[in-house]
Design a protein around this motif. Structure first.
Motif, short mmCIF file in Angstrom:
data_model
loop_
_atom_site.label_atom_id
_atom_site.label_comp_id
_atom_site.label_asym_id
_atom_site.label_seq_id
_atom_site.Cartn_x
_atom_site.Cartn_y
_atom_site.Cartn_z
N ASP A 63 106.66 29.74 89.99
CA ASP A 63 107.93 31.15 90.50
C ASP A 63 107.24 31.76 89.39
O ASP A 63 107.55 31.33 88.01
CB ASP A 63 109.04 30.89 90.53
CG ASP A 63 110.21 31.70 90.66
OD1 ASP A 63 109.65 33.21 90.46
OD2 ASP A 63 110.75 31.25 91.01
N LEU A 66 110.64 32.94 86.77
CA LEU A 66 110.92 32.18 86.31
C LEU A 66 110.79 31.48 85.33
O LEU A 66 111.30 31.66 83.19
CB LEU A 66 111.48 31.17 87.23
CG LEU A 66 111.39 29.47 86.18
CD1 LEU A 66 112.85 29.62 86.11
CD2 LEU A 66 111.23 28.19 87.10
N VAL A 229 113.37 35.27 93.35
CA VAL A 229 112.64 33.87 93.98
C VAL A 229 112.00 33.76 94.45
O VAL A 229 111.53 34.48 95.69
CB VAL A 229 113.51 33.18 94.20
CG1 VAL A 229 112.84 31.81 94.06
CG2 VAL A 229 115.41 33.13 93.62
N SER A 240 117.07 28.00 90.91
CA SER A 240 116.34 29.10 90.49
C SER A 240 117.95 30.03 91.04
O SER A 240 118.76 31.06 90.40
CB SER A 240 115.13 29.46 91.79
OG SER A 240 114.53 29.25 90.78
#
Length: 332
Positions: A63, A66, A229, A240
């Protein structure tokens, strides 16, 4: 016995409750969206340094959003404590620049796809709820297109200015000369959504640049990080989602409260998205129409089994040709 693949026009009157859009919808608009993942695209172009790859490996994720948020927060903490950490600063700058370059490389500008937006608008306004799993701007552009159409239909994303109003059900109420409306939600976030340094969630609007360039400019300045996401397993995506007030509200309140009929368009219903199916199963869904590319009987069989297992055998599943007239961006 093979599954029957209907034409959209033959079944459209039976569906108008909700539609869920997957990546296939974006690919139908522009083939540039048919990449494996943002991270794979960046790695394939040899844009990731060894240090950044080590961060992805350490957190066991694909990700991009993230990782960008993690290193961004780390640099902000270091700045607040006056800790000089050049390596973290470099990692943040590199992840940010890689994400910007990758999105700019993949995402078409508005003028490239503008000829399709009116058809998408006409299609989507037939649903009371629009759920987009895609981070791109296609649905948002369709909403903006509708502002100049005098048909008394309103698209509402439940944001007031830049802020999300969690009393989202009130937006179903018609105001002024509105006769119909559609609510739009992004369970996995979107490019127009972002977080600031203290985790406030905002919707970005254009300040004179194209919307895509405005978004990338705000990322480049370090004033915001994206809220979407992009990759990961179903479990990683749920984590997330729980980290965001907006995403969590959509996940916990909107998805389990959809109408009895729903259309799935361009969605592979892969293992990485089974958390979405689990939430849909909490709605009282009676029938589902699933788009199919060509005559993919294996896909029909797999999706039919997943929906029966998750939602129940009483749920009626119908399949339709994703390229048939009047469907998504196809000519009516």
């Amino acid at each position: 016995m093979p599954y029957k693949i209907h034409k959209w026009k033959d079944i459209e009157k039976e569906y108008g409750g909700a539609i869920l859009l997957g990546n296939g919808a974006s690919i139908a608009v522009d083939s540039s969206f048919s990449y494996g993942s943002l991270k794979q695209h960046a790695a394939g172009n040899e844009e990731l340094t060894e240090d950044v790859q080590n961060i992805f490996d350490f957190f066991n994720t694909e990700d991009f959003e993230l990782i960008l948020r993690i290193v961004w927060q780390a640099t902000n903490v270091n700045k607040s404590l006056e800790i000089h950490d050049e390596k973290t600063e470099q990692a943040y700058a590199h992840v940010r620049d890689c994400l910007i370059a990758t999105v700019r490389d993949i995402h078409p500008e508005h003028e490239v796809v503008s000829d399709q937006i009116s058809r998408i608008y006409e299609f989507l306004k037939g649903f009371k709820t629009v759920i987009s799993l895609n981070y791109d701007l296609i649905v948002y552009w369709a909403m903006m297109y509708g502002l100049d159409v005098d048909d008394k239909h309103a698209f509402k994303d439940c944001f007031v200015g830049t802020d999300f109003d969690d009393d989202w059900q009130r937006f179903r109420d018609l105001i002024g000369n509105q006769k119909t409306c559609s609510l739009v939600f992004y369970p996995h976030g979107n490019l127009v959504l972002a977080r600031d340094k203290i985790e406030n969630e905002r919707k970005i609007s254009s300040g004179g640049l194209s919307l895509l360039e405005e978004i990338l400019s705000k990322w480049a300045k370090g004033s915001y990080v994206p809220l979407f996401v992009s990759e990961g397993t179903s479990e990683q995506k749920v984590k997330s989602i729980h980290s965001s007030y907006y995403l969590n509200t959509v996940y916990r309140e909107v998805l389990p409260n959809l109408p009895a009929d729903i259309v799935l368009y361009g969605w592979g219903v892969g293992e990485h998205d089974l958390h979405i199916v689990d939430r849909l199963a909490k709605s009282d869904i009676k029938k589902v129409a699933v788009s199919v590319f060509g005559n993919d009987q294996a896909y029909c069989h797999r999706v039919n089994q997943i929906l029966k297992d998750k939602i129940g055998n009483k749920c009626e599943v119908t399949f339709f040709d994703c390229q048939s007239d009047g469907c998504w961006n196809s000519c009516a």
